[in-house]
Design an enzyme around this catalytic site. Structure first.
Site, PDB file in Angstrom:
ATOM      1  N   SER A 189      29.387 -39.651  47.819  1.00 21.80           N
ATOM      2  CA  SER A 189      29.636 -39.908  46.501  1.00 21.80           C
ATOM      3  C   SER A 189      28.341 -39.870  45.759  1.00 21.80           C
ATOM      4  CB  SER A 189      30.505 -40.209  46.405  1.00 21.80           C
ATOM      5  OG  SER A 189      30.481 -41.561  46.662  1.00 21.80           O
ATOM      6  N   LYS A 194      26.523 -44.087  58.246  1.00 23.53           N
ATOM      7  CA  LYS A 194      26.273 -42.707  58.055  1.00 23.53           C
ATOM      8  C   LYS A 194      25.433 -42.272  58.827  1.00 23.53           C
ATOM      9  CE  LYS A 194      28.458 -41.984  53.497  1.00 23.53           C
ATOM     10  NZ  LYS A 194      29.551 -41.487  53.514  1.00 23.53           N
ATOM     11  N   ASN A 251      28.131 -36.240  39.262  1.00 23.51           N
ATOM     12  CA  ASN A 251      28.015 -37.821  38.629  1.00 23.51           C
ATOM     13  C   ASN A 251      26.832 -37.817  37.363  1.00 23.51           C
ATOM     14  OD1 ASN A 251      30.282 -38.664  39.854  1.00 23.51           O
ATOM     15  ND2 ASN A 251      29.424 -39.468  42.187  1.00 23.51           N
ATOM     16  N   GLU A 294      31.033 -45.140  53.093  1.00 21.42           N
ATOM     17  CA  GLU A 294      30.167 -45.407  52.055  1.00 21.42           C
ATOM     18  C   GLU A 294      28.228 -45.999  51.873  1.00 21.42           C
ATOM     19  OE1 GLU A 294      29.143 -42.275  50.059  1.00 21.42           O
ATOM     20  OE2 GLU A 294      28.113 -42.724  48.280  1.00 21.42           O
ATOM     21  N   ASP A 303      39.420 -41.179  63.501  1.00 19.81           N
ATOM     22  CA  ASP A 303      39.105 -42.989  62.238  1.00 19.81           C
ATOM     23  C   ASP A 303      39.296 -43.577  63.818  1.00 19.81           C
ATOM     24  OD1 ASP A 303      39.384 -43.577  59.726  1.00 19.81           O
ATOM     25  OD2 ASP A 303      39.777 -45.182  60.634  1.00 19.81           O
ATOM     26  N   ASN A 314      38.544 -36.844  44.588  1.00 12.33           N
ATOM     27  CA  ASN A 314      39.728 -37.439  45.120  1.00 12.33           C
ATOM     28  C   ASN A 314      40.685 -37.256  43.825  1.00 12.33           C
ATOM     29  OD1 ASN A 314      41.088 -39.446  45.889  1.00 12.33           O
ATOM     30  ND2 ASN A 314      40.232 -41.301  44.916  1.00 12.33           N
ATOM     31  N   MET A 335      39.735 -40.318  51.088  1.00 12.60           N
ATOM     32  CA  MET A 335      39.342 -38.752  50.974  1.00 12.60           C
ATOM     33  C   MET A 335      39.296 -37.516  52.560  1.00 12.60           C
ATOM     34  SD  MET A 335      38.122 -38.495  48.049  1.00 12.60           S
ATOM     35  CE  MET A 335      37.351 -36.956  48.459  1.00 12.60           C
ATOM     36  N   HIS A 367      30.943 -32.396  48.908  1.00  9.77           N
ATOM     37  CA  HIS A 367      30.896 -33.667  48.185  1.00  9.77           C
ATOM     38  C   HIS A 367      32.871 -32.995  47.152  1.00  9.77           C
ATOM     39  CE1 HIS A 367      31.144 -36.620  44.418  1.00  9.77           C
ATOM     40  NE2 HIS A 367      31.417 -36.490  45.534  1.00  9.77           N
ATOM     41  N   GLU A 376      31.044 -30.439  45.867  1.00  5.92           N
ATOM     42  CA  GLU A 376      29.717 -29.406  45.403  1.00  5.92           C
ATOM     43  C   GLU A 376      29.154 -29.660  47.096  1.00  5.92           C
ATOM     44  OE1 GLU A 376      27.684 -32.706  41.786  1.00  5.92           O
ATOM     45  OE2 GLU A 376      29.063 -33.997  43.154  1.00  5.92           O
TER      46      GLU A 376
HETATM   47  P1  NAI Z   1      37.917 -45.397  53.466  1.00  4.16           P
HETATM   48  O1  NAI Z   1      37.246 -46.876  53.089  1.00  4.16           O
HETATM   49  O2  NAI Z   1      39.199 -45.158  52.865  1.00  4.16           O
HETATM   50  O3  NAI Z   1      38.305 -44.757  54.833  1.00  4.16           O
HETATM   51  C1  NAI Z   1      37.086 -44.821  55.302  1.00  4.16           C
HETATM   52  C2  NAI Z   1      37.653 -44.243  56.370  1.00  4.16           C
HETATM   53  O4  NAI Z   1      36.272 -43.836  57.008  1.00  4.16           O
HETATM   54  C3  NAI Z   1      38.069 -46.190  57.555  1.00  4.16           C
HETATM   55  O5  NAI Z   1      39.578 -45.414  57.243  1.00  4.16           O
HETATM   56  C4  NAI Z   1      37.798 -46.403  58.647  1.00  4.16           C
HETATM   57  O6  NAI Z   1      39.034 -46.694  59.485  1.00  4.16           O
HETATM   58  C5  NAI Z   1      37.326 -45.135  58.968  1.00  4.16           C
HETATM   59  N1  NAI Z   1      35.459 -45.416  60.006  1.00  4.16           N
HETATM   60  C6  NAI Z   1      34.902 -46.358  59.428  1.00  4.16           C
HETATM   61  N2  NAI Z   1      33.725 -45.933  60.216  1.00  4.16           N
HETATM   62  C7  NAI Z   1      34.493 -45.065  61.496  1.00  4.16           C
HETATM   63  C8  NAI Z   1      33.473 -44.933  62.486  1.00  4.16           C
HETATM   64  N3  NAI Z   1      32.767 -45.329  62.674  1.00  4.16           N
HETATM   65  N4  NAI Z   1      34.248 -43.326  63.100  1.00  4.16           N
HETATM   66  C9  NAI Z   1      35.748 -42.800  62.411  1.00  4.16           C
HETATM   67  N5  NAI Z   1      36.212 -43.802  61.544  1.00  4.16           N
HETATM   68  C10 NAI Z   1      35.444 -44.675  60.741  1.00  4.16           C
HETATM   69  O7  NAI Z   1      36.965 -44.369  52.074  1.00  4.16           O
HETATM   70  P2  NAI Z   1      37.241 -43.371  51.157  1.00  4.16           P
HETATM   71  O8  NAI Z   1      37.648 -43.569  49.686  1.00  4.16           O
HETATM   72  O9  NAI Z   1      37.919 -42.430  51.753  1.00  4.16           O
HETATM   73  O10 NAI Z   1      35.785 -43.053  51.271  1.00  4.16           O
HETATM   74  C11 NAI Z   1      35.105 -42.043  52.372  1.00  4.16           C
HETATM   75  C12 NAI Z   1      33.933 -41.293  51.744  1.00  4.16           C
HETATM   76  O11 NAI Z   1      33.673 -40.450  51.069  1.00  4.16           O
HETATM   77  C13 NAI Z   1      32.069 -42.169  50.870  1.00  4.16           C
HETATM   78  O12 NAI Z   1      31.725 -41.832  51.548  1.00  4.16           O
HETATM   79  C14 NAI Z   1      32.455 -42.000  49.725  1.00  4.16           C
HETATM   80  O13 NAI Z   1      31.603 -42.180  48.923  1.00  4.16           O
HETATM   81  C15 NAI Z   1      33.234 -40.685  49.462  1.00  4.16           C
HETATM   82  N6  NAI Z   1      33.886 -40.162  48.390  1.00  4.16           N
HETATM   83  C16 NAI Z   1      34.815 -41.158  47.556  1.00  4.16           C
HETATM   84  C17 NAI Z   1      35.909 -41.274  47.408  1.00  4.16           C
HETATM   85  C18 NAI Z   1      36.815 -41.263  46.508  1.00  4.16           C
HETATM   86  O14 NAI Z   1      37.581 -41.813  44.828  1.00  4.16           O
HETATM   87  N7  NAI Z   1      37.379 -42.579  46.866  1.00  4.16           N
HETATM   88  C19 NAI Z   1      35.555 -39.697  46.151  1.00  4.16           C
HETATM   89  C20 NAI Z   1      34.410 -38.540  46.430  1.00  4.16           C
HETATM   90  C21 NAI Z   1      33.675 -39.268  47.602  1.00  4.16           C
END
Ligand code: NAI
Length: 723
Positions: free
Chosen positions: A434, A412, A505, A407, A351, A458, A332, A455, A467
């Protein structure tokens, strides 16, 4: 030089210079030119005035300034027409005025700068020549079919005569609105006028038009090929083109959009008739299309998107110079960073993982490279605005930060607290969660009125909805800024309360859960998904689960089941597959098996999920009704609970927009509340009771449906419910 001013209505101005009449569609202060009743009357008067004079050598029709030519018909009128004859008469009025232009004995030129859309382009088509300023403001096309109607001011007759049937249908059926250079390539304009920075493009267009009329400039009209000629000018050719177009449209849309089929018919048949007979046919068909439910629903969605887009303008100056931080560069975060960069907004992407940072950079480069309409220089400028960092301290100058880390509520809360410690005290802090409570996440941040959920869906680059989730602490400034920013990104923001599942959702979950119930009863995967697409959903619920990721879907399902109980509970198939490492498309297997040769149903499902029943004889209509009714039920609960009803916002509209843009709910049905309205509360109660008697409490109609049925009122009227 002789000059005479006819001083028409403010809506249209006519002047004469060097024996050439210049008809301007309004005064220089005009922001948008719409063909409303006043403008049409002025236009008619002006053209008749030109017709009466025998000394004129030509007519040039131009926009009031360099920002607009004519954006087409008044869409409020499309919404208000209630009968076929009324629609037909409306088309006839427009056609009559444009025919007057067509019939003038002198050369006529449409000098286009700015939007030339719908009725605006149909007016230009009635001229002998169309010249267009080659600026990014110039956009030309016929988007009528996107509103469920056909071009009715002559567009279905004059465009096929100009370009040939196949080429014209390509534009009309796609509802294309094209940049000037593309319109030139397609033959929609005759001459592209290059615009230089220091010269007013209106002046340049006028000079070019004068040269054309005076014969000092020649145009080479493109020759059509023998094949195109045969396909347009013979009845057999037209029949072939129309048949092929029909097949394509039926394959793509299941016949849900009657205006597309009507457009094919009117263009193909009209081309075999005299222009006047063709125009009569076109007007009649416009009358029929303008009263369809599909047209009214698409117009409803159009107005909702317009209102959402305006929020970007309202936020205006507060977004100037904004630098945005994105924390987490995964799926995301990388997408969210890319959409900001596409709009030229500087981004700091943090990151903790260096591999992820590199992958994010690659992802962003690819996204930008795929951006049509963005030049190479703009793409490389955008990339220069990206800063990658390992540490949150890089966010110090960011006025708004979006967190997109995994998540996990504790993670968070910790990271949002850390972000708050490095940014300015008034910087807005957003979570892209999400499913978690934004109110709880905000509780650890000092000055928590600046914390809000943003929000994105993806893939962030493609999905049109954001949202905006208001925690109980969130202040108005955070709402205005995030909604405005979303609109500036080209997204449609909806503002909702912080309830489990938020809006999208929450209404989607009962639909996905019902798919699991059906699967558990032994209804085949293909039948479930096909029933949903036959209703107009872009993909079936099981395929959608595979796309979302079964692990992600399982998390959301447990949140909503925990919050809403029985009506969101059911077989936890997504969870059970995810626990076996079967995650949907991303793992190559879910309800379907994905391979390079194509997708097929996962035939191990029954064994993996312990499904022993087999129920193949259920009708598609019943399956689609069972899938959709629970969504409607939840949408009405959301409406009556005020989840989307922040002060000054149209709650039903937010639900309709959210359902169309976030769940893909069939736009030609206008969104969940509009669809509920179409069926009516009384009939809905009957349908729910029928299914409740077979499948139990989850089909109990929402109190708001029962109340409206007994009061005989609309879903757009509020009801008082016992809490
Ligand atoms: P992801 O696992 O692909 O990416 C998360 C990233 O955060 C990782 O690259 C990780 O290295 C980094 N990270 C972890 N701790 C950190 C910190 N302290 N400082 C900086 N970076 C840090 O996860 P994704 O899928 O991108 O999801 C992220 C958020 O978006 C979640 O809350 C998820 O629920 C939400 N979301 C996800 C969707 C999806 O379809 N994947 C859709 C809408 C929302």
């Amino acid at each position: 030089m002789t000059e005479e001013s006819f001083n028409m209505e403010k809506a249209v101005r006519l002047s004469v210079e060097s024996d050439i009449a210049f008809l301007s569609l309004g005064g220089p202060e005009e922001k948008t030119v719409i063909l409303d009743a006043e403008r049409m009357a002025g236009l008619k008067e002006a053209v008749l005035a030109v017709q009466r004079r025998s000394d004129l050598k030509g007519l040039v029709i131009c926009g009031p300034n360099e920002n607009c030519f004519c954006a087409g018909a008044d869409i409020n009128v499309i919404r208000s027409v209630e009968s076929v004859p009324q629609g037909e008469a409306l088309a006839r009025e427009g056609q009559t005025v444009f025919q007057l232009i067509d019939d003038l004995p002198i050369p006529t030129v449409a000098a286009i700068c700015g939007p030339c859309i719908g009725g605006g382009f149909e007016m230009a088509l009635a001229c002998d020549y169309r010249i267009a300023a080659n600026t990014s403001r110039t956009k030309i096309g016929l988007p009528e079919t996107k509103l469920g109607i056909i071009p009715g001011f002559g567009g279905c007759q004059r465009l096929p005569r100009l370009l040939g049937l196949g080429n014209a249908l390509d534009i009309i059926l796609k509802g294309s609105v094209l940049p000037a250079a593309v319109a030139m390539k397609k033959g929609m304009v005759d001459l592209l006028v290059p615009v230089e920075d220091d010269i007013d493009s209106v002046v340049l267009l006028r000079q070019t038009a004068i040269q054309l009329i005076q014969g000092k400039r020649e145009l080479r009209k493109p020759q059509s090929s023998l094949r195109d000629t045969l396909l347009s000018k013979t009845s057999l050719g037209r029949m072939l083109v129309a048949r092929q177009a029909r097949q394509q449209i039926l394959g793509r849309t299941n016949g849900f959009y009657p205006a597309l089929l009507a457009a094919i018919d009117v263009c193909a048949r009209g081309l075999g008739m005299s222009l006047s007979d063709g125009l009569a046919l076109e007007a009649r068909m416009l009358g029929e299309m303008i009263v369809t439910r599909e047209c009214k629903s698409l117009v409803h969605v159009y107005f909702l998107t317009e209102a959402a887009s305006k929020l970007g303008k309202i936020a205006g100056d507060s977004l100037a110079g904004l630098r945005v931080g994105v924390v987490g560069g995964g799926v995301m975060g990388a997408g969210i960073a890319a959409v900001h960069l596409m709009q030229g907004i500087p981004v700091v992407l943090v990151d903790i993982n260096s591999d992820v940072r590199m992958r994010a950079q690659k992802h962003i480069e690819t996204s930008l490279s795929r951006q049509r309409g963005m030049g190479d220089a703009a793409k490389s400028d955008a990339l220069k605005k990206l800063q990658l960092a390992a540490d949150l301290s890089a966010l110090a100058d960011c006025g708004l930060v979006i967190e997109a880390i995994p998540e996990n509520i504790e993670l968070k809360k910790k990271v949002l607290g850390d972000i708050a410690a490095v940014v300015a005290s008034d910087a807005i802090i957003c979570s892209n969660t999400s499913s978690l409570s934004v109110t709880e996440i905000a509780s650890v941040v000092p000055r928590s009125e600046r914390v809000i959920g943003m929000h994105f869906f993806n893939p962030a680059e493609k999905m049109p909805l954001v949202e905006i989730i208001c925690a109980s602490q969130t202040g108005e400034r955070a709402i205005a800024l995030t909604a405005g920013l979303s609109a500036r990104l080209g997204k449609y923001p909806i503002v909702v309360e912080d309830v489990p599942g938020f809006l999208v959702n929450r209404v989607l979950s009962p639909y996905l859960m019902e798919a699991a119930h059906l699967l558990g009863e032994g209804v085949p995967v293909e039948l479930i998904d096909k029933a949903a697409t036959s209703f107009g959903m872009p993909m079936g619920p099981l395929r959608l689960l595979d796309e979302i990721g079964l692990d992600v879907a399982a998390k959301v399902a447990s949140v909503v089941a925990g919050a809403y109980g029985e009506r969101m509970e059911g077989p936890r198939f997504a969870e059970s597959l995810a626990s076996k490492g079967i995650l949907g498309r991303k793992s190559g297997k879910g309800f379907y098996v994905y391979s390079q040769t194509g997708d097929k149903v996962n035939h191990e499902l029954a064994m993996l999920l312990g499904i022993t029943a087999s129920r193949r004889n259920v009708s598609s209509a019943e399956v689609s009704e069972r899938l959709v009714l629970p969504m409607l039920n939840e949408a009405v609960r959301v409406l009556d609970e005020g989840v989307a009803g922040a002060p000054g916002r149209d709650a039903a509209g937010q639900i309709d927009l959210g359902s169309v843009m976030g769940t893909g709910f069939a736009p030609f049905r206008g969104g969940l509340i509009q669809y509920a309205e179409t069926i009516g509360a009384k009939q809905l109660v009957e349908k729910f009771m029928h299914y409740e008697s077979q499948y139990g409490m989850r089909y109990a109609p929402a109190p708001g449906i029962v109340a409206r049925a007994s009061l005989g009122i609309s879903f757009y009227e509020s009801v008082k419910l016992d809490s």
